[in-house]
Design a protein around this motif. Structure first.
Motif, PDB file in Angstrom:
ATOM      1  N   ILE A  97       0.921  -1.272  -0.092  1.00  8.20           N
ATOM      2  CA  ILE A  97       0.086   0.012   0.077  1.00  8.20           C
ATOM      3  C   ILE A  97       0.781   1.124  -0.069  1.00  8.20           C
ATOM      4  CG2 ILE A  97      -1.720  -1.413   1.467  1.00  8.20           C
ATOM      5  CD1 ILE A  97      -0.904   0.680   3.596  1.00  8.20           C
ATOM      6  N   GLU A  98       2.117   1.077   0.080  1.00  5.79           N
ATOM      7  CA  GLU A  98       2.880   2.088   0.299  1.00  5.79           C
ATOM      8  C   GLU A  98       3.091   3.436  -0.600  1.00  5.79           C
ATOM      9  OE1 GLU A  98       4.009   2.545   3.334  1.00  5.79           O
ATOM     10  OE2 GLU A  98       3.353   0.672   3.836  1.00  5.79           O
ATOM     11  N   HIS A  99       3.176   4.473  -0.327  1.00  3.60           N
ATOM     12  CA  HIS A  99       3.651   5.615  -1.277  1.00  3.60           C
ATOM     13  C   HIS A  99       4.624   5.620  -1.732  1.00  3.60           C
ATOM     14  CE1 HIS A  99       3.852   9.975  -2.294  1.00  3.60           C
ATOM     15  NE2 HIS A  99       2.354  10.032  -2.377  1.00  3.60           N
ATOM     16  N   ASN A 100       4.940   6.519  -3.043  1.00  2.65           N
ATOM     17  CA  ASN A 100       6.343   6.361  -3.617  1.00  2.65           C
ATOM     18  C   ASN A 100       7.242   7.185  -2.775  1.00  2.65           C
ATOM     19  OD1 ASN A 100       5.823   4.924  -6.002  1.00  2.65           O
ATOM     20  ND2 ASN A 100       5.370   6.802  -7.194  1.00  2.65           N
ATOM     21  N   SER A 101       6.864   7.987  -1.679  1.00  2.00           N
ATOM     22  CA  SER A 101       7.811   8.361  -0.819  1.00  2.00           C
ATOM     23  C   SER A 101       8.410   7.524   0.062  1.00  2.00           C
ATOM     24  CB  SER A 101       6.897   9.243   0.316  1.00  2.00           C
ATOM     25  OG  SER A 101       6.415  10.518  -0.602  1.00  2.00           O
ATOM     26  N   VAL A 102       7.987   6.322   0.330  1.00  2.00           N
ATOM     27  CA  VAL A 102       8.513   5.030   0.650  1.00  2.00           C
ATOM     28  C   VAL A 102       9.044   4.219  -0.220  1.00  2.00           C
ATOM     29  CG1 VAL A 102       8.266   3.099   1.994  1.00  2.00           C
ATOM     30  CG2 VAL A 102       7.179   5.083   2.899  1.00  2.00           C
ATOM     31  N   LEU A 103       8.548   3.990  -1.516  1.00  2.00           N
ATOM     32  CA  LEU A 103       9.020   3.017  -2.498  1.00  2.00           C
ATOM     33  C   LEU A 103       9.972   3.562  -3.242  1.00  2.00           C
ATOM     34  CD1 LEU A 103       5.559   1.797  -3.808  1.00  2.00           C
ATOM     35  CD2 LEU A 103       6.974   0.784  -1.982  1.00  2.00           C
ATOM     36  N   ARG A 104      10.323   4.846  -3.734  1.00  2.00           N
ATOM     37  CA  ARG A 104      11.409   5.289  -4.293  1.00  2.00           C
ATOM     38  C   ARG A 104      12.575   5.315  -3.476  1.00  2.00           C
ATOM     39  NH1 ARG A 104       8.338   9.686  -8.257  1.00  2.00           N
ATOM     40  NH2 ARG A 104       7.784   8.247  -9.923  1.00  2.00           N
ATOM     41  N   PRO A 105      12.776   5.849  -2.306  1.00  2.00           N
ATOM     42  CA  PRO A 105      13.918   5.761  -1.547  1.00  2.00           C
ATOM     43  C   PRO A 105      14.430   4.268  -1.317  1.00  2.00           C
ATOM     44  CG  PRO A 105      12.616   7.306  -0.609  1.00  2.00           C
ATOM     45  CD  PRO A 105      11.811   6.564  -1.608  1.00  2.00           C
ATOM     46  N   LEU A 106      13.603   3.359  -1.246  1.00  2.00           N
ATOM     47  CA  LEU A 106      13.897   1.941  -1.088  1.00  2.00           C
ATOM     48  C   LEU A 106      14.396   1.434  -2.265  1.00  2.00           C
ATOM     49  CD1 LEU A 106      11.139   0.234   1.193  1.00  2.00           C
ATOM     50  CD2 LEU A 106      13.301   1.237   1.970  1.00  2.00           C
ATOM     51  N   ALA A 107      13.690   1.896  -3.323  1.00  2.00           N
ATOM     52  CA  ALA A 107      14.351   1.566  -4.822  1.00  2.00           C
ATOM     53  C   ALA A 107      15.710   2.004  -4.922  1.00  2.00           C
ATOM     54  CB  ALA A 107      13.485   1.717  -5.949  1.00  2.00           C
ATOM     55  N   TRP A 108      16.186   3.194  -4.602  1.00  2.00           N
ATOM     56  CA  TRP A 108      17.299   3.676  -4.807  1.00  2.00           C
ATOM     57  C   TRP A 108      18.398   3.053  -4.010  1.00  2.00           C
ATOM     58  CZ3 TRP A 108      20.582   6.507  -1.204  1.00  2.00           C
ATOM     59  CH2 TRP A 108      21.665   6.925  -1.695  1.00  2.00           C
ATOM     60  N   LEU A 109      18.173   2.611  -2.673  1.00  2.00           N
ATOM     61  CA  LEU A 109      18.654   1.942  -1.640  1.00  2.00           C
ATOM     62  C   LEU A 109      19.164   0.658  -2.129  1.00  2.00           C
ATOM     63  CD1 LEU A 109      17.468   3.354   1.671  1.00  2.00           C
ATOM     64  CD2 LEU A 109      19.687   3.760   0.548  1.00  2.00           C
ATOM     65  N   GLN A 110      18.201  -0.195  -2.964  1.00  2.00           N
ATOM     66  CA  GLN A 110      18.439  -1.249  -3.421  1.00  2.00           C
ATOM     67  C   GLN A 110      19.588  -1.362  -4.466  1.00  2.00           C
ATOM     68  OE1 GLN A 110      14.092  -1.980  -4.409  1.00  2.00           O
ATOM     69  NE2 GLN A 110      14.832  -4.125  -3.821  1.00  2.00           N
ATOM     70  N   GLU A 111      19.563  -0.150  -5.317  1.00  2.00           N
ATOM     71  CA  GLU A 111      20.714   0.029  -6.081  1.00  2.00           C
ATOM     72  C   GLU A 111      21.862   0.512  -5.711  1.00  2.00           C
ATOM     73  OE1 GLU A 111      20.637  -0.671  -9.489  1.00  2.00           O
ATOM     74  OE2 GLU A 111      18.528  -1.580  -9.140  1.00  2.00           O
ATOM     75  N   VAL A 146       5.583   0.903   7.223  1.00  2.00           N
ATOM     76  CA  VAL A 146       4.222   0.781   7.107  1.00  2.00           C
ATOM     77  C   VAL A 146       3.492   2.089   7.010  1.00  2.00           C
ATOM     78  CG1 VAL A 146       2.326  -0.444   8.036  1.00  2.00           C
ATOM     79  CG2 VAL A 146       4.313  -1.400   8.174  1.00  2.00           C
ATOM     80  N   SER A 147       2.446   2.279   6.191  1.00  2.00           N
ATOM     81  CA  SER A 147       1.614   3.434   6.180  1.00  2.00           C
ATOM     82  C   SER A 147       0.618   3.159   6.977  1.00  2.00           C
ATOM     83  CB  SER A 147       1.060   3.767   4.752  1.00  2.00           C
ATOM     84  OG  SER A 147       2.042   4.116   3.663  1.00  2.00           O
ATOM     85  N   HIS A 148       0.153   4.064   7.795  1.00  2.00           N
ATOM     86  CA  HIS A 148      -0.959   3.842   8.895  1.00  2.00           C
ATOM     87  C   HIS A 148      -2.350   3.871   8.165  1.00  2.00           C
ATOM     88  CE1 HIS A 148      -2.956   5.341  12.832  1.00  2.00           C
ATOM     89  NE2 HIS A 148      -3.285   4.191  12.313  1.00  2.00           N
ATOM     90  N   ALA A 149      -2.471   4.494   7.109  1.00  2.00           N
ATOM     91  CA  ALA A 149      -3.793   4.539   6.243  1.00  2.00           C
ATOM     92  C   ALA A 149      -3.282   4.685   4.738  1.00  2.00           C
ATOM     93  CB  ALA A 149      -4.693   5.519   6.733  1.00  2.00           C
ATOM     94  N   SER A 150      -3.956   3.935   3.784  1.00  2.00           N
ATOM     95  CA  SER A 150      -3.909   4.053   2.671  1.00  2.00           C
ATOM     96  C   SER A 150      -4.477   5.380   1.847  1.00  2.00           C
ATOM     97  CB  SER A 150      -4.612   2.870   1.790  1.00  2.00           C
ATOM     98  OG  SER A 150      -4.361   3.011   0.362  1.00  2.00           O
ATOM     99  N   ASN A 151      -3.477   5.920   1.176  1.00  2.00           N
ATOM    100  CA  ASN A 151      -3.950   7.075   0.540  1.00  2.00           C
ATOM    101  C   ASN A 151      -4.846   6.979  -0.644  1.00  2.00           C
ATOM    102  OD1 ASN A 151      -1.685   6.493  -1.293  1.00  2.00           O
ATOM    103  ND2 ASN A 151      -1.620   8.311  -2.150  1.00  2.00           N
ATOM    104  N   VAL A 152      -5.099   5.419  -1.124  1.00  2.00           N
ATOM    105  CA  VAL A 152      -5.822   4.962  -2.176  1.00  2.00           C
ATOM    106  C   VAL A 152      -7.140   4.737  -1.542  1.00  2.00           C
ATOM    107  CG1 VAL A 152      -6.114   3.465  -4.204  1.00  2.00           C
ATOM    108  CG2 VAL A 152      -3.931   4.507  -3.637  1.00  2.00           C
ATOM    109  N   THR A 153      -7.138   3.898  -0.629  1.00  2.00           N
ATOM    110  CA  THR A 153      -8.534   3.338  -0.252  1.00  2.00           C
ATOM    111  C   THR A 153      -9.041   3.899   1.068  1.00  2.00           C
ATOM    112  OG1 THR A 153      -7.418   1.190   0.885  1.00  2.00           O
ATOM    113  CG2 THR A 153      -8.057   1.229  -1.389  1.00  2.00           C
ATOM    114  N   GLY A 154      -8.066   4.421   1.782  1.00  2.00           N
ATOM    115  CA  GLY A 154      -8.259   4.864   3.355  1.00  2.00           C
ATOM    116  C   GLY A 154      -8.156   3.813   4.268  1.00  2.00           C
ATOM    117  N   ALA A 155      -7.651   2.559   3.846  1.00  2.00           N
ATOM    118  CA  ALA A 155      -7.656   1.380   4.776  1.00  2.00           C
ATOM    119  C   ALA A 155      -6.616   1.694   5.859  1.00  2.00           C
ATOM    120  CB  ALA A 155      -7.550   0.053   3.983  1.00  2.00           C
ATOM    121  N   VAL A 156      -6.906   1.442   7.092  1.00  2.00           N
ATOM    122  CA  VAL A 156      -6.375   1.741   8.517  1.00  2.00           C
ATOM    123  C   VAL A 156      -5.655   0.394   8.949  1.00  2.00           C
ATOM    124  CG1 VAL A 156      -6.247   2.635  10.663  1.00  2.00           C
ATOM    125  CG2 VAL A 156      -7.809   3.724   9.012  1.00  2.00           C
ATOM    126  N   GLN A 157      -4.382   0.355   8.867  1.00  2.00           N
ATOM    127  CA  GLN A 157      -3.666  -0.702   9.509  1.00  2.00           C
ATOM    128  C   GLN A 157      -3.673  -0.777  10.882  1.00  2.00           C
ATOM    129  OE1 GLN A 157      -3.206  -2.587   6.816  1.00  2.00           O
ATOM    130  NE2 GLN A 157      -3.620  -0.608   5.396  1.00  2.00           N
TER     131      GLN A 157
END
Length: 379
Positions: A97-111, A146-157
């Motif tokens: 469910i993560e936003h690119n603000s999490v996914l893109r830093p992680l992708a860069w760190l993978q590389e 982990v995102s507390h709430a999805s910015n797409v569906t609003g689902a709260v973890q």
């Protein structure tokens, strides 16, 4: 011209509460000084605004003011946390469910740092199973994000359940609270949260250009700075200050915006019982689900923030949003919402049409939105 109906609060809240614009203007026109850069009255006034804002944020999440850094936005806060703790070869657990603000830093760190990432899937409504997160944690897991709430569906973890699981391991627990801070109760102690990042311009109702970062006191030394520069303290040393918040606040803070955020937080604290956005979002979702050809990505049996995403038969989300704006004055958001992976679970390769409510959304606004979507589907 149709009256503007603003339903994009998940991107940024609007309108702002009374007093926010005035606080920003007063800081510019009456004070005008940098915080922490002088001992004269105006500079001390600016520093007090910053200190008061830290304290207000800390009170919201049951933290200490010395555990709060003020940043440019939520993305800035997340990058400090993610890049600051991950070392070469570390393992990260995150979610679909993560936003690119999490996914893109992680992708860069993978590389760049050979970081490995395990992405825990969500269901078709955006909920992540805490047990699946537990199963993904390894001996070398350094971070669970982990995102507390999805910015797409609003689902709260269930942060308390996830935090309890992470606490059993050496890993750190980072929460992206972009869609929850200001909307949902958050207790970093009870939820075993080590780091929490959020913008100040969404549920906190402050202006753009503000963000907050919580770093639990015992882990602060593990978080390397993202930026280096002047802090107004320890100026004789070439190293960044060892302690918070200066360690993560290189350069001048945006004091006018922070003044606006402080005004917004104070308004929210004084009006905390008046937020009806959650129940209104439930009503909106129920009404839209009754329209022919409209699929609503929401499970009423579980918890959500005030975000409602839909797919409409025969309509691309971007086309539907354009018509709603041009013909009905309804401002919504269409597309992937910077959260590309969740759409694999939703089956929405073109994204969704998203309505996100705020503190100032009213039932009359939603009645117009429901009627407009009804016209799109010929109902």
């Amino acid at each position: 011209m149709n009256q503007r109906i603003y339903l994009d609060n998940a991107a940024t809240s609007w309108p702002k509460p009374p007093g926010v614009a005035e606080a920003i203007a007063a800081e510019i026109t009456e004070i005008g000084a940098a915080a922490g850069r002088g001992a004269y009255a105006a500079a001390m006034s600016a520093e007090q605004v910053v200190a008061n804002c830290r304290a207000a944020v800390a009170q919201m999440i049951n933290a200490q003011a010395a555990e709060i850094a003020l940043t440019c936005n939520g993305t800035h806060s997340l990058n400090i946390a993610i890049q600051g703790v991950l070392r070469r070869g570390d393992h990260v657990v995150t979610t679909q469910i993560e936003h690119n603000s999490v996914l893109r830093p992680l992708a860069w760190l993978q590389e760049s740092r050979d970081v490995s990432v395990t992405v825990v899937p969500c269901d078709r409504f955006g909920f992540v199973d805490a047990d699946a997160i537990a199963a993904a944690i390894r001996d070398d897991t350094r971070l669970v994000a982990v995102s507390h709430a999805s910015n797409v569906t609003g689902a709260v973890q269930d942060l308390a359940a996830i935090g309890a699981i992470v606490r059993q391991h050496p890993a750190l627990f980072l929460v992206d609270a972009a869609q929850s801070l200001g909307h949902l109760p958050i207790d970093v102690q009870a939820m075993a949260i080590d780091m929490l990042a959020s913008p100040g311009h969404k549920g906190c109702l402050g202006p753009l250009g503000t963000g907050v970062l919580y770093l639990e006191n015992s882990i602060q030394s593990q978080v390397q700075p993202l930026m280096y520069g002047g802090t107004g303290t320890d100026s004789d040393r070439m190293e960044m200050p060892a302690g918070m918040p200066g360690r993560h606040e290189a350069g001048n803070l945006n004091v006018p915006a922070i003044a606006g955020l402080l005004a917004a937080l104070r308004w929210s604290a004084a009006n905390e019982t008046e937020d009806s956005s959650g129940p209104l979002a439930d009503r909106l979702a129920d009404a839209l689900a009754e329209l022919p050809g409209v699929e609503v990505f929401r499970d009423r049996a579980r918890s959500h923030v005030a975000v409602v995403s839909v797919a409409i038969d025969g309509w691309q989300p971007t086309d539907a949003a354009g018509v709603l704006d041009a013909q009905f004055g309804i401002q919504s958001r269409a597309g992937l919402h910077c959260s590309p992976r969740i759409h694999e679970a939703l089956g929405t390769s073109a994204g969704t049409l998203r309505f996100s409510l705020g503190r100032f959304t009213r039932q009359a606004d939603l009645d117009r939105a429901i009627d407009a979507v009804g016209q799109l589907v010929g109902h």
